[in-house]
Motif scaffolding. Structure first.
Motif, PDB file in Angstrom:
ATOM      1  N   LEU A 112      77.532 -56.574 -24.171  1.00  0.00           N
ATOM      2  CA  LEU A 112      78.863 -56.242 -24.683  1.00  0.00           C
ATOM      3  C   LEU A 112      78.848 -56.273 -26.204  1.00  0.00           C
ATOM      4  O   LEU A 112      77.966 -56.896 -26.813  1.00  0.00           O
ATOM      5  CB  LEU A 112      79.895 -57.239 -24.149  1.00  0.00           C
ATOM      6  CG  LEU A 112      80.009 -57.357 -22.625  1.00  0.00           C
ATOM      7  CD1 LEU A 112      80.957 -58.478 -22.243  1.00  0.00           C
ATOM      8  CD2 LEU A 112      80.453 -56.035 -22.024  1.00  0.00           C
ATOM      9  N   LYS A 113      79.838 -55.636 -26.824  1.00  0.00           N
ATOM     10  CA  LYS A 113      79.936 -55.599 -28.281  1.00  0.00           C
ATOM     11  C   LYS A 113      80.870 -56.708 -28.771  1.00  0.00           C
ATOM     12  O   LYS A 113      81.807 -57.103 -28.080  1.00  0.00           O
ATOM     13  CB  LYS A 113      80.451 -54.234 -28.742  1.00  0.00           C
ATOM     14  CG  LYS A 113      79.500 -53.099 -28.427  1.00  0.00           C
ATOM     15  CD  LYS A 113      80.060 -51.776 -28.889  1.00  0.00           C
ATOM     16  CE  LYS A 113      79.112 -50.643 -28.534  1.00  0.00           C
ATOM     17  NZ  LYS A 113      79.694 -49.347 -28.876  1.00  0.00           N
TER      18      LYS A 113
ATOM     19  N   GLU B 291      85.478 -50.367 -22.241  1.00  0.00           N
ATOM     20  CA  GLU B 291      86.051 -50.787 -23.520  1.00  0.00           C
ATOM     21  C   GLU B 291      87.408 -50.116 -23.704  1.00  0.00           C
ATOM     22  O   GLU B 291      87.563 -48.923 -23.446  1.00  0.00           O
ATOM     23  CB  GLU B 291      85.112 -50.406 -24.665  1.00  0.00           C
ATOM     24  CG  GLU B 291      85.557 -50.938 -25.999  1.00  0.00           C
ATOM     25  CD  GLU B 291      84.591 -50.592 -27.119  1.00  0.00           C
ATOM     26  OE1 GLU B 291      85.034 -50.656 -28.285  1.00  0.00           O
ATOM     27  OE2 GLU B 291      83.424 -50.259 -26.843  1.00  0.00           O
TER      28      GLU B 291
ATOM     29  N   ARG C 117      85.614 -57.055 -29.205  1.00  0.00           N
ATOM     30  CA  ARG C 117      86.111 -55.944 -28.401  1.00  0.00           C
ATOM     31  C   ARG C 117      86.928 -56.459 -27.219  1.00  0.00           C
ATOM     32  O   ARG C 117      86.772 -57.593 -26.772  1.00  0.00           O
ATOM     33  CB  ARG C 117      84.955 -55.088 -27.849  1.00  0.00           C
ATOM     34  CG  ARG C 117      84.022 -54.535 -28.891  1.00  0.00           C
ATOM     35  CD  ARG C 117      84.709 -53.499 -29.776  1.00  0.00           C
ATOM     36  NE  ARG C 117      83.957 -53.203 -30.970  1.00  0.00           N
ATOM     37  CZ  ARG C 117      83.072 -52.239 -31.094  1.00  0.00           C
ATOM     38  NH1 ARG C 117      82.819 -51.445 -30.095  1.00  0.00           N
ATOM     39  NH2 ARG C 117      82.445 -52.063 -32.234  1.00  0.00           N
ATOM     40  N   ASN C 118      87.778 -55.563 -26.714  1.00  0.00           N
ATOM     41  CA  ASN C 118      88.550 -55.819 -25.494  1.00  0.00           C
ATOM     42  C   ASN C 118      88.024 -54.878 -24.412  1.00  0.00           C
ATOM     43  O   ASN C 118      87.871 -53.672 -24.657  1.00  0.00           O
ATOM     44  CB  ASN C 118      90.043 -55.550 -25.708  1.00  0.00           C
ATOM     45  CG  ASN C 118      90.655 -56.518 -26.691  1.00  0.00           C
ATOM     46  OD1 ASN C 118      90.360 -57.697 -26.679  1.00  0.00           O
ATOM     47  ND2 ASN C 118      91.527 -56.008 -27.555  1.00  0.00           N
ATOM     48  N   TYR C 119      87.787 -55.425 -23.247  1.00  0.00           N
ATOM     49  CA  TYR C 119      87.271 -54.647 -22.121  1.00  0.00           C
ATOM     50  C   TYR C 119      88.152 -54.845 -20.891  1.00  0.00           C
ATOM     51  O   TYR C 119      88.702 -55.927 -20.679  1.00  0.00           O
ATOM     52  CB  TYR C 119      85.854 -55.108 -21.729  1.00  0.00           C
ATOM     53  CG  TYR C 119      84.792 -54.853 -22.753  1.00  0.00           C
ATOM     54  CD1 TYR C 119      84.047 -53.677 -22.734  1.00  0.00           C
ATOM     55  CD2 TYR C 119      84.497 -55.799 -23.738  1.00  0.00           C
ATOM     56  CE1 TYR C 119      83.039 -53.449 -23.668  1.00  0.00           C
ATOM     57  CE2 TYR C 119      83.496 -55.582 -24.664  1.00  0.00           C
ATOM     58  CZ  TYR C 119      82.775 -54.406 -24.627  1.00  0.00           C
ATOM     59  OH  TYR C 119      81.775 -54.188 -25.553  1.00  0.00           O
TER      60      TYR C 119
END
Length: 187
Positions: free
Chosen positions: A74-75, A45, A78-80
Motif C-alpha cells: 500500500l502507499k 484507493e 492514502r485512503n483505501y
C-alpha cells in the motif's frame, strides 16, 4: 383372573418395546464452520478505479502444503476501500462463501487486526440487522512508511439455543478463517 394378568403383561411388554425402540437424537449444531481455502483482500484507493488484489490460499486444506500468501503493498498517506472475500476453491464450481456471510450477517464478523497497531487504521463500512459490524467492506487509512502484518479473522457467531451471541466483538464464536498477510506501506 388369568385374562387380567395376560392383559397387564401384554400392556407392559408393548410399553417397554415402545420406550426402548425410541432413540434419543443428539441436537444438531445450529450452524457449522465453513471450509475456506481462499481469503481475498481487494484494496481500491479512494478517487481511483484501480483495485489491487491479494490472496491467501490453502487449496489442499489444513495439514497439507503450506498456503501461498501474497504480500500486501500500500502507499503512504492514502485512503483505501477494503473488500474481503472468502472462497472455497476445492470444489467446482468455486463456492463463494462471501454470499453466505452476507445472508447470515447476524452470525459473522470479519476482524482486521494490523500489527503494529499504528501500521494502518481500519473502519467498518457494513452493518448487520442489529447494527453490529460485519467487516466485508471497510476503510483503510495509511500514514507513514512501515512494515507489519494484517490478521484477518472470520468469526462465526451463530445463536446458542436460539439466542443471538454476536455482540460486535471477536469474543463469541469460533474461527471460520484466521490468516495473516505481510504488509509494506511505502511512498
Amino acid at each position: 383372573m388369568n385374562r387380567l394378568h395376560f392383559s397387564w403383561a401384554l400392556a407392559l411388554v408393548l410399553t417397554l418395546a415402545l420406550v426402548t425402540s425410541c432413540k434419543k437424537e443428539e441436537p444438531a449444531p445450529e450452524d457449522e464452520n465453513e471450509l475456506i481455502t481462499t481469503v481475498r483482500l481487494k484494496f481500491t484507493e479512494n478517487g481511483t478505479t484501480t483495485t489491487q488484489t491479494f490472496d491467501w490460499k490453502d487449496l489442499d486444506g489444513e495439514g497439507g502444503s503450506a498456503p501461498t500468501i501474497a504480500s500486501v503493498g500500500l502507499k503512504t498517506n492514502r485512503n483505501y476501500k477494503l473488500e474481503v472475500e472468502f472462497l472455497n476453491e476445492s470444489v467446482t464450481p468455486v463456492d463463494n462463501i462471501t454470499e453466505e456471510i452476507k445472508e447470515e450477517a447476524d452470525e459473522h464478523l470479519v476482524v482486521v487486526i494490523p500489527q503494529p497497531a499504528g501500521l494502518l487504521t481500519y473502519t467498518y463500512d457494513d452493518k448487520d440487522s442489529r447494527n453490529y459490524p460485519i467487516g466485508l467492506t471497510g476503510k483503510i487509512v495509511t500514514t507513514s512508511a512501515a512494515t507489519g502484518t494484517i490478521q484477518v479473522q472470520l468469526r462465526h457467531q451463530p445463536p446458542v439455543g436460539g439466542v443471538p451471541v454476536k455482540n460486535g466483538t471477536a469474543t463469541p464464536g469460533s474461527d471460520d478463517a484466521n490468516v495473516t498477510f505481510n504488509v509494506v506501506v511505502a511512498p
